[in-house]
Write a protein that holds these residues in place. Structure first.
Motif, mmCIF file in Angstrom:
data_model
loop_
_atom_site.group_PDB
_atom_site.id
_atom_site.type_symbol
_atom_site.label_atom_id
_atom_site.label_comp_id
_atom_site.label_asym_id
_atom_site.label_seq_id
_atom_site.Cartn_x
_atom_site.Cartn_y
_atom_site.Cartn_z
ATOM 1 N N ARG A 151 -14.703 0.904 10.828
ATOM 2 C CA ARG A 151 -15.345 1.457 9.389
ATOM 3 C C ARG A 151 -14.128 1.252 8.334
ATOM 4 N NH1 ARG A 151 -12.188 6.626 8.717
ATOM 5 N NH2 ARG A 151 -10.993 6.922 10.568
ATOM 6 N N ARG A 152 -14.910 1.120 6.998
ATOM 7 C CA ARG A 152 -13.823 0.782 5.878
ATOM 8 C C ARG A 152 -12.717 1.524 5.967
ATOM 9 N NH1 ARG A 152 -16.702 -2.283 2.292
ATOM 10 N NH2 ARG A 152 -18.832 -2.358 2.382
ATOM 11 N N ILE A 153 -11.647 0.578 5.420
ATOM 12 C CA ILE A 153 -10.222 1.340 5.408
ATOM 13 C C ILE A 153 -9.664 1.289 3.984
ATOM 14 C CG2 ILE A 153 -9.243 -0.858 5.921
ATOM 15 C CD1 ILE A 153 -7.374 0.620 7.796
ATOM 16 N N LEU A 154 -10.175 0.437 3.169
ATOM 17 C CA LEU A 154 -9.343 0.537 1.682
ATOM 18 C C LEU A 154 -10.584 0.792 0.717
ATOM 19 C CD1 LEU A 154 -7.306 -2.818 2.090
ATOM 20 C CD2 LEU A 154 -6.533 -0.406 2.120
ATOM 21 N N THR A 155 -11.692 0.563 0.955
ATOM 22 C CA THR A 155 -12.795 0.892 -0.017
ATOM 23 C C THR A 155 -13.428 2.246 0.116
ATOM 24 O OG1 THR A 155 -14.519 -0.370 1.039
ATOM 25 C CG2 THR A 155 -13.253 -1.612 -0.870
ATOM 26 N N ASP A 156 -14.175 2.810 -0.951
ATOM 27 C CA ASP A 156 -14.975 3.983 -0.697
ATOM 28 C C ASP A 156 -16.022 4.049 0.438
ATOM 29 O OD1 ASP A 156 -15.178 6.692 -1.537
ATOM 30 O OD2 ASP A 156 -17.126 6.029 -2.261
ATOM 31 N N TYR A 157 -16.417 4.990 1.042
ATOM 32 C CA TYR A 157 -17.621 5.027 1.854
ATOM 33 C C TYR A 157 -18.981 4.335 1.432
ATOM 34 C CZ TYR A 157 -14.644 8.017 4.670
ATOM 35 O OH TYR A 157 -13.459 8.487 5.567
ATOM 36 N N GLY A 158 -19.125 4.639 -0.025
ATOM 37 C CA GLY A 158 -20.255 4.062 -0.458
ATOM 38 C C GLY A 158 -20.098 2.867 -1.029
ATOM 39 N N PHE A 159 -18.931 1.988 -1.036
ATOM 40 C CA PHE A 159 -18.961 0.679 -1.531
ATOM 41 C C PHE A 159 -19.736 -0.338 -1.119
ATOM 42 C CE2 PHE A 159 -16.773 -3.252 -2.550
ATOM 43 C CZ PHE A 159 -15.933 -2.839 -3.818
ATOM 44 N N VAL A 160 -20.272 -1.127 -2.303
ATOM 45 C CA VAL A 160 -21.063 -2.214 -1.909
ATOM 46 C C VAL A 160 -20.428 -3.306 -1.886
ATOM 47 C CG1 VAL A 160 -23.439 -3.201 -2.621
ATOM 48 C CG2 VAL A 160 -23.049 -0.707 -3.004
ATOM 49 N N GLY A 161 -20.661 -4.203 -0.787
ATOM 50 C CA GLY A 161 -20.251 -5.475 -0.927
ATOM 51 C C GLY A 161 -18.811 -5.518 -0.068
ATOM 52 N N HIS A 162 -18.397 -6.748 0.015
ATOM 53 C CA HIS A 162 -16.889 -6.872 0.462
ATOM 54 C C HIS A 162 -16.067 -7.740 -0.599
ATOM 55 C CE1 HIS A 162 -18.616 -5.804 4.241
ATOM 56 N NE2 HIS A 162 -19.825 -6.566 3.922
ATOM 57 N N PRO A 163 -15.100 -7.108 -1.079
ATOM 58 C CA PRO A 163 -14.394 -7.699 -2.457
ATOM 59 C C PRO A 163 -13.797 -8.900 -2.172
ATOM 60 C CG PRO A 163 -13.550 -5.518 -1.815
ATOM 61 C CD PRO A 163 -14.759 -5.864 -0.908
ATOM 62 N N LEU A 164 -13.187 -9.263 -0.986
ATOM 63 C CA LEU A 164 -12.528 -10.485 -0.776
ATOM 64 C C LEU A 164 -13.348 -11.724 -0.537
ATOM 65 C CD1 LEU A 164 -8.950 -9.806 0.932
ATOM 66 C CD2 LEU A 164 -9.617 -10.002 -1.701
ATOM 67 N N ARG A 165 -14.697 -11.739 -0.530
ATOM 68 C CA ARG A 165 -15.456 -12.608 -0.178
ATOM 69 C C ARG A 165 -15.481 -13.665 -1.727
ATOM 70 N NH1 ARG A 165 -20.837 -11.777 3.310
ATOM 71 N NH2 ARG A 165 -19.717 -10.991 5.361
ATOM 72 N N LYS A 166 -15.721 -14.750 -1.393
ATOM 73 C CA LYS A 166 -15.627 -15.722 -3.027
ATOM 74 C C LYS A 166 -16.598 -15.505 -3.787
ATOM 75 C CE LYS A 166 -11.575 -17.687 -1.673
ATOM 76 N NZ LYS A 166 -11.634 -19.217 -1.548
ATOM 77 N N ASP A 167 -17.723 -14.967 -3.253
ATOM 78 C CA ASP A 167 -19.017 -14.872 -4.071
ATOM 79 C C ASP A 167 -18.983 -13.316 -4.611
ATOM 80 O OD1 ASP A 167 -19.649 -13.635 -1.708
ATOM 81 O OD2 ASP A 167 -21.271 -14.918 -1.236
ATOM 82 N N PHE A 168 -18.036 -12.415 -4.380
ATOM 83 C CA PHE A 168 -18.035 -11.352 -4.859
ATOM 84 C C PHE A 168 -17.822 -11.041 -6.344
ATOM 85 C CE2 PHE A 168 -16.694 -6.915 -5.632
ATOM 86 C CZ PHE A 168 -17.333 -6.222 -4.945
ATOM 87 N N PRO A 169 -18.331 -10.634 -7.322
ATOM 88 C CA PRO A 169 -18.098 -10.637 -8.532
ATOM 89 C C PRO A 169 -16.803 -9.766 -9.291
ATOM 90 C CG PRO A 169 -20.082 -9.111 -8.266
ATOM 91 C CD PRO A 169 -19.551 -9.874 -7.035
ATOM 92 N N MET A 170 -16.200 -10.380 -9.873
ATOM 93 C CA MET A 170 -14.819 -9.909 -10.166
ATOM 94 C C MET A 170 -14.981 -8.448 -10.854
ATOM 95 S SD MET A 170 -12.486 -12.858 -11.719
ATOM 96 C CE MET A 170 -11.020 -11.971 -11.558
ATOM 97 N N ILE A 171 -16.160 -8.170 -11.573
ATOM 98 C CA ILE A 171 -16.617 -6.780 -12.049
ATOM 99 C C ILE A 171 -16.977 -5.862 -10.944
ATOM 100 C CG2 ILE A 171 -16.701 -7.608 -14.458
ATOM 101 C CD1 ILE A 171 -19.520 -7.444 -14.017
#
Length: 204
Positions: A151-171
């Protein structure tokens, strides 16, 4: 180092071994990750997993710099380079192993399928993989089969997406705030405009 290389060549294909900048890397097939890791632990003494991470090769080899930055200023993010070349495989899982008794270190790299990035968990081999695998799942979206608490360990339970992927928007995809009337945290569409965080500096 030479002794370790000779031992590895007796167990693994020597074409899968590379030595660069004083660091040894072993490439393995993702389907053989458990067998390979057991050999590294039991036959070569790599008793400690010191790190595990996911890598996104989506923009690997691309250059955001259209000109020589030292003479023409920063061009990064000022114009699209339109580079359509892609790395053959997008997602990799990298393991950094240590043999405490022999003071050996090795990097193990394996690629996973882009459409369904999944690989078997190594938590039964090294217990320290537990949180590392959760982090790679959370931030990169890589699934670890047979992990007992993925399960997620750094982001919130309802977080959408995966922030270290190159196509994840910076905002990000959504923003959150506390709603006084509802008495809870609510998620909403991002209200800020995308912004380039690299200074536009032109030297004359």
């Amino acid at each position: 180092m030479q002794i370790l290389i000779e031992q590895l060549e007796q167990i693994f294909d020597k074409d899968n071994l590379t030595l660069a900048f004083g660091e040894l890397t072993l490439m393995v097939d993702s389907n053989n990750i458990i067998d390979s890791c057991l050999k590294l632990r039991d036959q070569l003494g790599f008793d400690t997993l010191i790190d595990l991470c996911g890598v996104d090769y989506l923009t690997y080899g691309h250059s955001d710099w259209a000109h020589d930055a030292s003479s023409s200023g920063f061009s990064r993010a000022r114009s699209d380079q339109n580079n359509e070349d892609r790395h053959e495989q997008r997602f990799a899982v990298v393991y950094h192993l240590l043999s405490v008794s022999k003071n050996y270190r090795i990097r193990v790299k394996t690629f996973v399928d882009e459409a369904q990035p999944m690989i078997k968990s190594v938590t039964d081999i090294w217990a320290s993989a537990d949180w590392y695998e959760r982090e790679a799942f959370d931030l990169m979206g890589i699934l670890f089969e047979n992990h007992t608490d993925l399960r997620r360990i750094l982001t919130d339970y309802g977080f959408v997406g995966h922030p270290l992927r190159k196509d994840f928007p910076m905002i990000g995809e959504v923003e959150m705030r506390y709603d006084e009337e509802l008495g809870r945290v609510v998620y909403e569409k991002v209200s800020i405009e995308p912004n380039i965080n690299v200074p536009r500096v032109i030297r004359k």
